[in-house]
Design a protein around this motif. Sequence first.
Motif, PDB file in Angstrom:
ATOM      1  N   ARG A 171       0.872  -1.170   0.000  1.00 20.82           N
ATOM      2  CA  ARG A 171       0.000   0.000   0.000  1.00 20.82           C
ATOM      3  C   ARG A 171       0.907   1.216   0.000  1.00 20.82           C
ATOM      4  NH1 ARG A 171      -4.347  -0.039   4.951  1.00 20.82           N
ATOM      5  NH2 ARG A 171      -2.492   0.771   5.968  1.00 20.82           N
ATOM      6  N   ASP A 172       0.774   2.029  -1.040  1.00 22.06           N
ATOM      7  CA  ASP A 172       1.644   3.190  -1.210  1.00 22.06           C
ATOM      8  C   ASP A 172       0.883   4.424  -0.716  1.00 22.06           C
ATOM      9  OD1 ASP A 172       3.763   4.756  -1.932  1.00 22.06           O
ATOM     10  OD2 ASP A 172       3.484   4.562  -4.101  1.00 22.06           O
ATOM     11  N   LEU A 173       1.290   4.928   0.444  1.00 23.78           N
ATOM     12  CA  LEU A 173       0.467   5.906   1.157  1.00 23.78           C
ATOM     13  C   LEU A 173       0.975   7.333   1.011  1.00 23.78           C
ATOM     14  CD1 LEU A 173      -0.310   3.890   4.425  1.00 23.78           C
ATOM     15  CD2 LEU A 173      -1.670   4.098   2.340  1.00 23.78           C
ATOM     16  N   GLY A 174       0.737   7.927  -0.134  1.00 27.56           N
ATOM     17  CA  GLY A 174       1.073   9.331  -0.325  1.00 27.56           C
ATOM     18  C   GLY A 174       2.065   9.524  -1.438  1.00 27.56           C
ATOM     19  N   GLY A 175       1.591  10.109  -2.560  1.00 28.22           N
ATOM     20  CA  GLY A 175       2.475  10.357  -3.693  1.00 28.22           C
ATOM     21  C   GLY A 175       1.724  11.217  -4.693  1.00 28.22           C
ATOM     22  N   PRO A 176       2.446  11.762  -5.673  1.00 33.95           N
ATOM     23  CA  PRO A 176       1.773  12.564  -6.698  1.00 33.95           C
ATOM     24  C   PRO A 176       0.796  11.693  -7.488  1.00 33.95           C
ATOM     25  CG  PRO A 176       4.074  12.172  -7.284  1.00 33.95           C
ATOM     26  CD  PRO A 176       3.887  11.623  -5.909  1.00 33.95           C
ATOM     27  N   LEU A 177      -0.337  12.264  -7.875  1.00 34.74           N
ATOM     28  CA  LEU A 177      -1.448  11.464  -8.401  1.00 34.74           C
ATOM     29  C   LEU A 177      -1.118  10.726  -9.690  1.00 34.74           C
ATOM     30  CD1 LEU A 177      -4.325  10.508  -8.143  1.00 34.74           C
ATOM     31  CD2 LEU A 177      -5.108  12.656  -9.164  1.00 34.74           C
ATOM     32  N   GLU A 178      -0.740  11.487 -10.727  1.00 36.05           N
ATOM     33  CA  GLU A 178      -0.558  10.833 -12.027  1.00 36.05           C
ATOM     34  C   GLU A 178       0.559   9.809 -11.990  1.00 36.05           C
ATOM     35  OE1 GLU A 178      -0.136  13.785 -15.110  1.00 36.05           O
ATOM     36  OE2 GLU A 178      -2.011  14.721 -14.442  1.00 36.05           O
ATOM     37  N   GLU A 179       1.636  10.152 -11.311  1.00 32.98           N
ATOM     38  CA  GLU A 179       2.782   9.248 -11.238  1.00 32.98           C
ATOM     39  C   GLU A 179       2.411   7.964 -10.497  1.00 32.98           C
ATOM     40  OE1 GLU A 179       2.756  12.477 -10.743  1.00 32.98           O
ATOM     41  OE2 GLU A 179       4.662  13.437 -11.266  1.00 32.98           O
ATOM     42  N   SER A 180       1.670   8.105  -9.398  1.00 33.22           N
ATOM     43  CA  SER A 180       1.272   6.922  -8.620  1.00 33.22           C
ATOM     44  C   SER A 180       0.461   5.957  -9.467  1.00 33.22           C
ATOM     45  CB  SER A 180       0.429   7.328  -7.404  1.00 33.22           C
ATOM     46  OG  SER A 180       1.178   8.127  -6.519  1.00 33.22           O
ATOM     47  N   ILE A 181      -0.519   6.525 -10.185  1.00 37.97           N
ATOM     48  CA  ILE A 181      -1.396   5.688 -11.011  1.00 37.97           C
ATOM     49  C   ILE A 181      -0.596   5.059 -12.157  1.00 37.97           C
ATOM     50  CG2 ILE A 181      -3.406   5.740 -12.569  1.00 37.97           C
ATOM     51  CD1 ILE A 181      -4.437   6.378  -9.882  1.00 37.97           C
ATOM     52  N   ALA A 182       0.267   5.866 -12.776  1.00 32.02           N
ATOM     53  CA  ALA A 182       1.030   5.378 -13.931  1.00 32.02           C
ATOM     54  C   ALA A 182       1.936   4.216 -13.539  1.00 32.02           C
ATOM     55  CB  ALA A 182       1.854   6.515 -14.541  1.00 32.02           C
ATOM     56  N   VAL A 183       2.618   4.350 -12.409  1.00 33.39           N
ATOM     57  CA  VAL A 183       3.541   3.292 -11.993  1.00 33.39           C
ATOM     58  C   VAL A 183       2.757   2.041 -11.599  1.00 33.39           C
ATOM     59  CG1 VAL A 183       5.285   2.625 -10.284  1.00 33.39           C
ATOM     60  CG2 VAL A 183       5.348   4.912 -11.306  1.00 33.39           C
ATOM     61  N   ARG A 184       1.679   2.224 -10.851  1.00 40.15           N
ATOM     62  CA  ARG A 184       0.828   1.076 -10.477  1.00 40.15           C
ATOM     63  C   ARG A 184       0.370   0.335 -11.733  1.00 40.15           C
ATOM     64  NH1 ARG A 184      -5.160   2.389  -8.847  1.00 40.15           N
ATOM     65  NH2 ARG A 184      -5.120   2.754 -11.107  1.00 40.15           N
ATOM     66  N   ASP A 185      -0.142   1.089 -12.709  1.00 45.53           N
ATOM     67  CA  ASP A 185      -0.688   0.453 -13.905  1.00 45.53           C
ATOM     68  C   ASP A 185       0.387  -0.228 -14.746  1.00 45.53           C
ATOM     69  OD1 ASP A 185      -3.099   1.348 -13.021  1.00 45.53           O
ATOM     70  OD2 ASP A 185      -3.359   2.913 -14.544  1.00 45.53           O
ATOM     71  N   ASP A 199       2.276  19.014  -4.783  1.00 45.93           N
ATOM     72  CA  ASP A 199       2.085  17.965  -5.779  1.00 45.93           C
ATOM     73  C   ASP A 199       1.543  16.672  -5.176  1.00 45.93           C
ATOM     74  OD1 ASP A 199       2.486  18.695  -8.320  1.00 45.93           O
ATOM     75  OD2 ASP A 199       4.312  17.486  -8.621  1.00 45.93           O
ATOM     76  N   PHE A 200       1.908  16.414  -3.945  1.00 48.32           N
ATOM     77  CA  PHE A 200       1.475  15.144  -3.342  1.00 48.32           C
ATOM     78  C   PHE A 200       0.769  15.337  -2.004  1.00 48.32           C
ATOM     79  CE2 PHE A 200       4.969  14.900  -0.290  1.00 48.32           C
ATOM     80  CZ  PHE A 200       5.953  15.673  -0.903  1.00 48.32           C
ATOM     81  N   ARG A 201       0.426  16.610  -1.685  1.00 46.22           N
ATOM     82  CA  ARG A 201      -0.390  16.873  -0.489  1.00 46.22           C
ATOM     83  C   ARG A 201      -1.469  17.860  -0.878  1.00 46.22           C
ATOM     84  NH1 ARG A 201       2.177  15.003   4.068  1.00 46.22           N
ATOM     85  NH2 ARG A 201       4.386  14.547   3.834  1.00 46.22           N
ATOM     86  N   TRP A 202      -2.709  17.456  -0.698  1.00 42.46           N
ATOM     87  CA  TRP A 202      -3.820  18.333  -1.040  1.00 42.46           C
ATOM     88  C   TRP A 202      -4.506  18.823   0.225  1.00 42.46           C
ATOM     89  CZ3 TRP A 202      -6.784  15.443  -5.583  1.00 42.46           C
ATOM     90  CH2 TRP A 202      -5.937  15.396  -6.707  1.00 42.46           C
ATOM     91  N   GLY A 203      -4.605  20.152   0.342  1.00 40.20           N
ATOM     92  CA  GLY A 203      -5.290  20.737   1.490  1.00 40.20           C
ATOM     93  C   GLY A 203      -6.797  20.765   1.276  1.00 40.20           C
ATOM     94  N   VAL A 204      -7.515  20.807   2.380  1.00 41.33           N
ATOM     95  CA  VAL A 204      -8.980  20.855   2.327  1.00 41.33           C
ATOM     96  C   VAL A 204      -9.431  22.142   3.002  1.00 41.33           C
ATOM     97  CG1 VAL A 204     -11.091  19.809   3.257  1.00 41.33           C
ATOM     98  CG2 VAL A 204      -9.308  18.354   2.258  1.00 41.33           C
ATOM     99  N   THR A 205     -10.171  22.981   2.249  1.00 45.33           N
ATOM    100  CA  THR A 205     -10.521  24.297   2.784  1.00 45.33           C
ATOM    101  C   THR A 205     -11.977  24.411   3.219  1.00 45.33           C
ATOM    102  OG1 THR A 205     -10.961  25.052   0.523  1.00 45.33           O
ATOM    103  CG2 THR A 205      -8.761  25.477   1.412  1.00 45.33           C
ATOM    104  N   SER A 206     -12.794  23.407   2.870  1.00 43.06           N
ATOM    105  CA  SER A 206     -14.211  23.424   3.276  1.00 43.06           C
ATOM    106  C   SER A 206     -14.751  22.012   3.055  1.00 43.06           C
ATOM    107  CB  SER A 206     -15.004  24.407   2.420  1.00 43.06           C
ATOM    108  OG  SER A 206     -15.113  23.902   1.090  1.00 43.06           O
TER     109      SER A 206
END
Length: 445
Positions: A129-143, A172-179
């Motif tokens: 389980r890879d817990l935290g990474g940039p979105l496109e890269e994570s998906i691309a490597v997994r696939d 790039d690999f941390r998304w904040g939540v504002t609401s």
Amino acid sequence: MNKKLTSVLFILTCFLSLAQENQLKALVGGTLIDGFGSDPIKNSVVIIEGEKIITVGTITDTPIPANAEVISTEGMTVLPGLWDMHVHTMINGHSDYEYWDKTYPPLLEDVIMPSSAHQLLMAGVTSARDLGGPLEESIAVRDAINKGEIPGATLYVSGPFIQHQPYPGTEDFRWGVTSPEDGREKIRKLAKAGVDLVKLIDHDQMTMAELKAVVDEAHKNKLKVVAHGHRPNEIRRGLQVGVDCFEHTGLSSAPEYPADIMELIKERTAQMNLGPLFWCPTVEGLYNYEYVRDHPEKLDNDSWHLGLPDSVIVDIKNSITHPDRLPYFQLTPIRKPTLQTKIKQLMDAGVVLMIGTDSGIPMKFHSQSTWNELDVWVNEFGIDPMYAIRAATYWPSLWMGVADEVGTITPGKYADIIAVDGDVLRYISLLQDVDMVIKHGKRYK
Ligand SMILES: [Zn+2]
């Protein structure tokens, strides 16, 4: 290329892949730990056809097909491929995160993350389980791994951390939540991109409305939520909103979980309809820090160089030449004695522990982390070795929702199987040198 040649090649390719699929392997003679927890099967036989296990038995009751490739496992323990439920493929032991995050984004997808996944695989970790990474890269490597384009552990990826606010330079690999609505929006974006789960941290800094929205939206999208349990309110709030797994023993150098948290945990584990409460204590990096600091020879083991260019290897090496000076581990010697207490509290409260390591953090290499976690549990904390093995095989596959495909050695499941010389239940640290790694029927080691 002319048409005729193309079609001949096409037929040839089909024929070859068919031959590959029908290929039979027989693992013969070893002691088999199937992952369900009962006594190992002596003189076992496992027959693999293509990607799947078709038969599990013993040499007295299981005929070996004449056309099978026979692989002797005499003298070995045969067990399901290990899972590591907490890795970070985007980092690889370098001690300076700020520098790493500035320097290596261009290499993540093609070099760093594939190298991490490959190192895990060669260490006998067939899923992670890879817990935290940039979105496109994570998906691309997994696939790419799933398609067989590159070798690596099967990855289940979270993509970016979901948190109150990204630290500067990590957007790039941390998304904040504002609401609350922003939280839902971001989860929907992750779900649409195809992540396997959500990783939540610093949720003690979110509003309750934001936190509830994030977890609710994740569950609506059939994504489980993994949350940090570093601070007391991360645990309290996480339990309140129903996160699906906690990470780290947490609570820094505090000696134990306070009584109110223990009550909340027991309230949760008492509810069978919710399923087990899962937790990855990720202790080995902390527990072994002083040992590694004083015996840095361990860092010279070159298994962690696999897939990395020399320049990156030198860079990592230079960052850890003084293990005693790393700020990351300042407090670790004071935290160390609290780890066993906290693990015991969790086990006594009925929590199901899983093997996860935080692999990739300073001085923790993907090629070495996982077996160390099992070793600390068993040899330092006295946890039953079969419990530890199930925490690295059966339970992770169940958590991930793929227990009918992997996680145990059972006919019909994918052949994710490792073998190691000697008796793993007696000497768990034998897992540091796995002799055979098979993933989806293909032998990698
Ligand atoms: Zn982590």
